[in-house]
Design a protein around this motif. Structure first.
Motif, PDB file in Angstrom:
ATOM      1  N   SER A 188     -27.909  51.698  -1.131  1.00  0.00           N
ATOM      2  CA  SER A 188     -27.187  51.804  -2.495  1.00  0.00           C
ATOM      3  C   SER A 188     -27.337  53.285  -2.726  1.00  0.00           C
ATOM      4  O   SER A 188     -28.301  53.892  -2.225  1.00  0.00           O
ATOM      5  CB  SER A 188     -27.897  50.756  -3.651  1.00  0.00           C
ATOM      6  N   TYR A 189     -26.514  53.904  -3.997  1.00  0.00           N
ATOM      7  CA  TYR A 189     -26.603  54.967  -4.152  1.00  0.00           C
ATOM      8  C   TYR A 189     -27.943  55.309  -4.818  1.00  0.00           C
ATOM      9  O   TYR A 189     -28.465  56.546  -5.202  1.00  0.00           O
ATOM     10  CB  TYR A 189     -25.600  55.434  -5.108  1.00  0.00           C
ATOM     11  N   THR A 190     -28.633  54.090  -5.327  1.00  0.00           N
ATOM     12  CA  THR A 190     -30.176  54.196  -5.952  1.00  0.00           C
ATOM     13  C   THR A 190     -31.288  54.262  -5.028  1.00  0.00           C
ATOM     14  O   THR A 190     -32.274  54.202  -5.344  1.00  0.00           O
ATOM     15  CB  THR A 190     -30.317  53.289  -6.879  1.00  0.00           C
ATOM     16  N   GLY A 191     -30.711  54.300  -3.554  1.00  0.00           N
ATOM     17  CA  GLY A 191     -31.849  54.351  -2.401  1.00  0.00           C
ATOM     18  C   GLY A 191     -32.378  52.913  -1.970  1.00  0.00           C
ATOM     19  O   GLY A 191     -33.451  52.818  -1.125  1.00  0.00           O
ATOM     20  N   ASP A 192     -31.711  51.954  -2.391  1.00  0.00           N
ATOM     21  CA  ASP A 192     -32.169  50.412  -1.987  1.00  0.00           C
ATOM     22  C   ASP A 192     -31.385  50.232  -0.413  1.00  0.00           C
ATOM     23  O   ASP A 192     -30.406  50.562  -0.352  1.00  0.00           O
ATOM     24  CB  ASP A 192     -31.593  49.304  -2.960  1.00  0.00           C
ATOM     25  N   VAL A 193     -32.296  49.735   0.471  1.00  0.00           N
ATOM     26  CA  VAL A 193     -31.748  49.236   1.830  1.00  0.00           C
ATOM     27  C   VAL A 193     -31.551  47.619   1.814  1.00  0.00           C
ATOM     28  O   VAL A 193     -32.371  47.106   1.482  1.00  0.00           O
ATOM     29  CB  VAL A 193     -32.443  49.761   2.907  1.00  0.00           C
ATOM     30  N   LYS A 194     -30.543  47.233   2.321  1.00  0.00           N
ATOM     31  CA  LYS A 194     -30.177  45.829   2.068  1.00  0.00           C
ATOM     32  C   LYS A 194     -29.464  45.477   3.608  1.00  0.00           C
ATOM     33  O   LYS A 194     -28.620  46.149   3.883  1.00  0.00           O
ATOM     34  CB  LYS A 194     -29.049  45.638   1.046  1.00  0.00           C
ATOM     35  N   ILE A 195     -30.060  44.194   4.023  1.00  0.00           N
ATOM     36  CA  ILE A 195     -29.232  43.492   5.145  1.00  0.00           C
ATOM     37  C   ILE A 195     -28.277  42.760   4.551  1.00  0.00           C
ATOM     38  O   ILE A 195     -28.582  41.915   3.711  1.00  0.00           O
ATOM     39  CB  ILE A 195     -30.173  42.881   6.201  1.00  0.00           C
ATOM     40  N   VAL A 196     -27.024  42.771   5.084  1.00  0.00           N
ATOM     41  CA  VAL A 196     -26.050  42.032   4.771  1.00  0.00           C
ATOM     42  C   VAL A 196     -25.264  41.007   5.619  1.00  0.00           C
ATOM     43  O   VAL A 196     -25.590  41.400   6.884  1.00  0.00           O
ATOM     44  CB  VAL A 196     -24.802  42.660   3.838  1.00  0.00           C
ATOM     45  N   ASP A 197     -24.663  40.065   5.277  1.00  0.00           N
ATOM     46  CA  ASP A 197     -23.743  39.282   6.294  1.00  0.00           C
ATOM     47  C   ASP A 197     -24.365  38.322   7.117  1.00  0.00           C
ATOM     48  O   ASP A 197     -24.591  38.922   8.306  1.00  0.00           O
ATOM     49  CB  ASP A 197     -22.686  40.109   6.952  1.00  0.00           C
ATOM     50  N   PHE A 198     -24.726  37.202   6.676  1.00  0.00           N
ATOM     51  CA  PHE A 198     -25.326  36.175   7.546  1.00  0.00           C
ATOM     52  C   PHE A 198     -24.343  35.128   8.032  1.00  0.00           C
ATOM     53  O   PHE A 198     -24.626  33.908   8.310  1.00  0.00           O
ATOM     54  CB  PHE A 198     -26.561  35.516   6.656  1.00  0.00           C
ATOM     55  N   GLY A 199     -23.156  35.584   8.211  1.00  0.00           N
ATOM     56  CA  GLY A 199     -22.033  34.792   8.778  1.00  0.00           C
ATOM     57  C   GLY A 199     -22.214  34.142  10.028  1.00  0.00           C
ATOM     58  O   GLY A 199     -21.688  33.019  10.287  1.00  0.00           O
ATOM     59  N   ILE A 200     -23.058  34.804  10.942  1.00  0.00           N
ATOM     60  CA  ILE A 200     -23.179  34.125  12.210  1.00  0.00           C
ATOM     61  C   ILE A 200     -24.689  34.026  12.454  1.00  0.00           C
ATOM     62  O   ILE A 200     -25.134  34.051  13.465  1.00  0.00           O
ATOM     63  CB  ILE A 200     -22.588  35.057  13.313  1.00  0.00           C
ATOM     64  N   ALA A 201     -25.488  33.948  11.322  1.00  0.00           N
ATOM     65  CA  ALA A 201     -27.081  33.827  11.414  1.00  0.00           C
ATOM     66  C   ALA A 201     -27.396  32.439  12.035  1.00  0.00           C
ATOM     67  O   ALA A 201     -26.596  31.439  11.909  1.00  0.00           O
ATOM     68  CB  ALA A 201     -27.669  33.949  10.144  1.00  0.00           C
ATOM     69  N   ARG A 202     -28.319  32.365  12.835  1.00  0.00           N
ATOM     70  CA  ARG A 202     -28.903  31.150  13.474  1.00  0.00           C
ATOM     71  C   ARG A 202     -30.041  30.881  12.606  1.00  0.00           C
ATOM     72  O   ARG A 202     -30.871  31.509  12.352  1.00  0.00           O
ATOM     73  CB  ARG A 202     -29.097  31.303  15.087  1.00  0.00           C
ATOM     74  N   SER A 203     -30.305  29.190  12.315  1.00  0.00           N
ATOM     75  CA  SER A 203     -31.409  28.932  11.691  1.00  0.00           C
ATOM     76  C   SER A 203     -31.568  27.325  12.125  1.00  0.00           C
ATOM     77  O   SER A 203     -30.810  26.881  12.862  1.00  0.00           O
ATOM     78  CB  SER A 203     -31.090  29.126  10.020  1.00  0.00           C
ATOM     79  N   GLY A 204     -32.836  27.053  11.620  1.00  0.00           N
ATOM     80  CA  GLY A 204     -33.242  25.694  11.621  1.00  0.00           C
ATOM     81  C   GLY A 204     -32.522  24.911  10.510  1.00  0.00           C
ATOM     82  O   GLY A 204     -32.862  23.569  10.504  1.00  0.00           O
ATOM     83  N   LEU A 205     -31.468  25.356   9.599  1.00  0.00           N
ATOM     84  CA  LEU A 205     -30.987  24.647   8.807  1.00  0.00           C
ATOM     85  C   LEU A 205     -29.708  23.803   9.206  1.00  0.00           C
ATOM     86  O   LEU A 205     -29.281  23.240   8.395  1.00  0.00           O
ATOM     87  CB  LEU A 205     -30.520  25.553   7.562  1.00  0.00           C
ATOM     88  N   GLY A 206     -29.598  23.791  10.773  1.00  0.00           N
ATOM     89  CA  GLY A 206     -28.265  23.153  11.062  1.00  0.00           C
ATOM     90  C   GLY A 206     -27.375  24.155  11.445  1.00  0.00           C
ATOM     91  O   GLY A 206     -26.334  24.279  10.729  1.00  0.00           O
ATOM     92  N   ASP A 207     -27.034  24.625  12.571  1.00  0.00           N
ATOM     93  CA  ASP A 207     -26.159  25.370  12.936  1.00  0.00           C
ATOM     94  C   ASP A 207     -24.851  24.669  13.142  1.00  0.00           C
ATOM     95  O   ASP A 207     -24.894  23.724  13.969  1.00  0.00           O
ATOM     96  CB  ASP A 207     -26.662  26.131  14.285  1.00  0.00           C
TER      97      ASP A 207
END
Length: 359
Positions: free
Chosen positions: A179-198
């Motif tokens: 961000s322009y205020t210096g925050d760093v963010k990971i985005v886009d979990f569209g192909i994330a793998r998880s134990g929530l049921g892929d």
């Protein structure tokens, strides 16, 4: 070999085949779509405004399945899986998801709006302004945020204490936003793998993610774990600190061969005077055998912090903020002017909507 990504911001040009462009601003449920940010893959992304009847206003990002794909059950499942994964996460270095649902039979996710730039854009802009590219202290500040976000994601547990086993699978410059205020963010979990049921496991001859940031085991078709994200973070760190792409073979197959078979170049061979301690960190993150890499993002984070202390590198969130504001000063001014320009249209849309309710 196919490359598959659920990202709507993956660089594909907006497609309007068979559809007239939408007139914006436009009401979309409780949101007002202001402008289209990108379109491609399975979805389109909009900047939107959420306004309540009590004067509450908040800019958000709407990720909406493309109209031509809105009846595809597998794509709907992917979007809803993304929403389920993202909804479990709450961390300063991870984009926040506020809402998910359906408007006019169109599925969507509402996410935090990060007023800033992705790392790819930052690298390009910095190179145009200064041959030296991103100052080292700012590159390290960004990668610290990435490592902190990944450590949280990888360690995340469910309400019952069970590890969720989340792997992002698509860490790349496009999916790290500052961000322009210096925050760093990971985005886009569209192909994330998880134990929530892929909804879709890796299939033969299908690679999930962006080729140039895939770990060797991913390229080989092996089942991946969190250490694939660490490899990708190493590629991002290499590119931020050298100003050069690490894997760019001209074709998809050549890129994959570079990752799996070639020897990787030393950062110091590309950028004279490259810090030896940093090169050691980069090379360990890029080890071909996952057993030889950092075994956690937390471990990589600690190594970078130690380097910063030992070398007295002036890493500062406030310094990153000032640098971002300076680097994108003209764009910030244009954005502010454009946003003010649509305010009157938003008010008109809201007034019409309100009048319609009272008829």
């Amino acid at each position: 070999m196919q490359e598959r990504t659920a990202s709507a911001a993956g660089g594909a040009p907006p497609s309007t085949a068979g559809n007239a462009p939408e007139l914006l601003p436009k009401q979309f449920g409780k949101y007002t779509l202001l402008s289209k940010l990108s379109s491609g893959g399975m979805a389109e992304i909009f900047l939107a405004l959420h306004r309540s009847s009590f004067g509450f206003e908040k800019l958000v990002v709407i990720k909406r399945i493309l109209p031509s794909m809105n009846q595809d059950p597998s794509l709907i499942d992917m979007l809803l899986h993304e929403a389920r994964v993202a909804a479990t996460l709450s961390h300063p270095n991870v984009v926040q998801t506020f809402d998910a649902g359906q408007v006019d039979r169109t599925y969507f996710i509402a996410m935090e709006h990060i007023h800033g730039e992705d790392v790819g854009s930052i690298v390009r802009e910095a190179a145009e302004r200064d041959p030296g590219g991103i100052p080292l202290e700012h590159a390290l500040s960004v990668i610290l945020g990435v490592c902190a976000g990944l450590a949280y994601i990888h360690d995340k547990r469910g309400l019952d204490g069970t590890p969720l086993g989340i792997v992002h699978r698509d860490i790349s410059p496009r999916n790290v936003v500052v961000s322009y205020t210096g925050d760093v963010k990971i985005v886009d979990f569209g192909i994330a793998r998880s134990g929530l049921g892929d909804v879709e496991e890796q299939k033969e001859n299908v690679l999930m993610g962006k080729f140039a940031y895939m770990a060797p085991e991913h390229v080989a078709g092996d089942r991946i774990d969190h250490r694939a994200d660490i490899f990708a973070a190493g590629v991002v760190l290499f590119e931020m600190t050298t100003g050069k792409r690490l894997f760019k073979g001209g074709t998809q197959m050549r890129t994959l061969l570079q990752i799996h078979g070639s020897e990787y170049p030393l950062p110091s061979s590309i950028k004279p005077g490259y810090p030896k301690g940093l090169e050691k960190i980069v090379l360990r993150a890029l080890e071909k055998r996952r057993e030889d890499r950092y075994q956690s993002a937390r471990e990589m984070h600690a190594a970078i912090e130690e380097l910063i202390r030992d070398e007295r590198i002036p890493v500062s969130p406030m310094g990153l903020t000032a640098w971002m504001e300076s680097l994108f000063r003209d764009k910030l001014a244009r954005h502010k002017e454009a946003l003010l320009g649509v305010r009157q249209l938003i008010d008109v849309i809201a007034a019409r909507s309100s009048a319609g309710r009272w008829r």
